[in-house]
Design a protein around this motif. Sequence first.
Motif, PDB file in Angstrom:
ATOM      1  N   THR A   1       0.821  -1.217   0.000  1.00  0.00           N
ATOM      2  CA  THR A   1       0.000   0.000   0.000  1.00  0.00           C
ATOM      3  C   THR A   1       0.852   1.263   0.000  1.00  0.00           C
ATOM      4  N   GLY A   2       2.142   1.113   0.196  1.00  0.00           N
ATOM      5  CA  GLY A   2       3.016   2.284   0.270  1.00  0.00           C
ATOM      6  C   GLY A   2       2.833   2.981   1.608  1.00  0.00           C
ATOM      7  N   GLY A   3       3.749   3.820   1.939  1.00  0.00           N
ATOM      8  CA  GLY A   3       3.657   4.552   3.197  1.00  0.00           C
ATOM      9  C   GLY A   3       3.069   5.928   2.973  1.00  0.00           C
ATOM     10  N   PRO A   4       3.050   6.721   4.019  1.00  0.00           N
ATOM     11  CA  PRO A   4       2.531   8.078   3.861  1.00  0.00           C
ATOM     12  C   PRO A   4       3.462   8.895   2.968  1.00  0.00           C
ATOM     13  N   LYS A   5       2.882   9.835   2.249  1.00  0.00           N
ATOM     14  CA  LYS A   5       3.699  10.683   1.384  1.00  0.00           C
ATOM     15  C   LYS A   5       4.554  11.611   2.250  1.00  0.00           C
ATOM     16  N   GLU A   6       5.630  12.088   1.660  1.00  0.00           N
ATOM     17  CA  GLU A   6       6.536  12.998   2.365  1.00  0.00           C
ATOM     18  C   GLU A   6       5.792  14.271   2.754  1.00  0.00           C
ATOM     19  N   LEU A   7       6.160  14.829   3.895  1.00  0.00           N
ATOM     20  CA  LEU A   7       5.551  16.062   4.385  1.00  0.00           C
ATOM     21  C   LEU A   7       5.925  17.211   3.448  1.00  0.00           C
TER      22      LEU A   7
END
Length: 151
Positions: free
Chosen positions: A122-128
């Motif tokens: 699912t991939g991780g959270p996008k970069e801030l």
Amino acid sequence: MRIWVDADACPVVIKEILFRAAQRTRVETTLVANQYIRVPSSPYLNSIQVASGFDVADNEIVARLKPGDLVITADIPLAAEIIEKGGHALNPRGELYTTENIKARLNMRDFMDTLRGSGIQTGGPKELSQSDRQAFANALDRFLASDRNGV
């Protein structure tokens, strides 16, 4: 009112925004983490190092939280506990978790966890991003202004 920070995974840039806000508004801000976190010298800033282990920092925050306190966290189960205890939870992207939206966030988190558990990437959270940082700073300022005005 006090600010608690789930500091193990909190981005440095968000911590810096919090440090400036604590100084400006004179709100006591405490970073809680499994490792030592250095904070600038200030009567409004401190850190607590807890033992390593699953949810140890989260449990420390919940134990010390008073109704009306603000917790900075991206941990949705922690946010749900904070809300249940009468606190407020703001994530590093500027989203204020509320009684109205926390159940949907928990359901989505559990769904994604189930997908990952079945082997789906699912991939991780996008970069801030810069806009995320600005959204956080704006949400924090709004919260602090409303708290000071008794709203």
